[in-house]
Design a protein around this motif. Structure first.
Motif, PDB file in Angstrom:
ATOM      1  N   GLN A   1       0.846  -1.190   0.000  1.00 31.23           N
ATOM      2  CA  GLN A   1       0.000   0.000   0.000  1.00 31.23           C
ATOM      3  C   GLN A   1       0.879   1.236   0.000  1.00 31.23           C
ATOM      4  OE1 GLN A   1      -3.291  -0.507   0.063  1.00 31.23           O
ATOM      5  NE2 GLN A   1      -4.157   1.530   0.340  1.00 31.23           N
ATOM      6  N   VAL A   2       0.621   2.135  -0.951  1.00 34.85           N
ATOM      7  CA  VAL A   2       1.386   3.373  -1.069  1.00 34.85           C
ATOM      8  C   VAL A   2       0.474   4.541  -0.742  1.00 34.85           C
ATOM      9  CG1 VAL A   2       2.614   4.881  -2.679  1.00 34.85           C
ATOM     10  CG2 VAL A   2       2.927   2.389  -2.815  1.00 34.85           C
ATOM     11  N   GLN A   3       0.954   5.429   0.097  1.00 31.85           N
ATOM     12  CA  GLN A   3       0.222   6.668   0.377  1.00 31.85           C
ATOM     13  C   GLN A   3       0.920   7.807  -0.355  1.00 31.85           C
ATOM     14  OE1 GLN A   3       1.174   4.707   3.409  1.00 31.85           O
ATOM     15  NE2 GLN A   3      -0.684   3.603   2.838  1.00 31.85           N
TER      16      GLN A   3
ATOM     17  N   SER B   1       4.836   7.217   0.542  1.00 36.59           N
ATOM     18  CA  SER B   1       5.256   6.472   1.728  1.00 36.59           C
ATOM     19  C   SER B   1       4.478   5.169   1.816  1.00 36.59           C
ATOM     20  CB  SER B   1       5.027   7.293   3.010  1.00 36.59           C
ATOM     21  OG  SER B   1       3.642   7.560   3.182  1.00 36.59           O
ATOM     22  N   GLY B   2       4.987   4.253   2.638  1.00 34.65           N
ATOM     23  CA  GLY B   2       4.239   3.051   2.952  1.00 34.65           C
ATOM     24  C   GLY B   2       4.373   1.911   1.977  1.00 34.65           C
ATOM     25  N   GLY B   3       5.176   2.033   0.966  1.00 32.34           N
ATOM     26  CA  GLY B   3       5.310   0.948   0.012  1.00 32.34           C
ATOM     27  C   GLY B   3       6.521   1.159  -0.867  1.00 32.34           C
TER      28      GLY B   3
END
Length: 120
Positions: free
Chosen positions: A1-3, A25-27
């Motif tokens: 999961q990308v933010q 962020s996040g991926g």
């Protein structure tokens, strides 16, 4: 999961410049192509620019020669430098991560958008 989080929008006079940022962020941000799209009130979401994982780039004809997309992999950030802005560039600008495409349906993750308003 990308933010994804866009920033840098605002109000500018015609002929001016803005630089939009898209922070990921996040991926595995670097593993995706990043696209910029824009949507004016009452209109569809249109392709603006895209950059691949290997930094290939393409632009919509309406912005070619005025906008530049770039990415800083160390910062997980993609930029959209917008010069010679016109009133018709007014829209909410979105960045998205996905397949290297001009079709918004090929992108998996989207930011919340940032408003760009160009006054005449």
């Amino acid at each position: 999961q990308v933010q994804l989080v866009e920033s840098g929008g605002g109000l500018v006079q015609a002929g001016g410049s803005l630089r939009l940022s898209c922070a990921g962020s996040g991926g595995t941000f670097s593993g995706y192509a990043i696209g910029w799209f824009r949507q004016a009130p009452g209109k569809e979401r249109d392709f603006v620019a895209r950059i691949s994982q290997s930094e290939g780039r393409t632009y919509a004809d309406t912005v070619k020669g005025r906008f530049t997309i770039s990415r800083d992999s160390a910062k997980n950030t993609v930029y959209l430098q917008m010069n010679s802005l016109k009133p018709e560039d007014t829209a909410v600008y979105y960045c998205a991560a996905g397949v290297y495409s001009i079709n918004p349906g090929q992108y998996y993750y989207w930011g919340q958008g940032t408003q760009v308003t160009v006054s005449s």
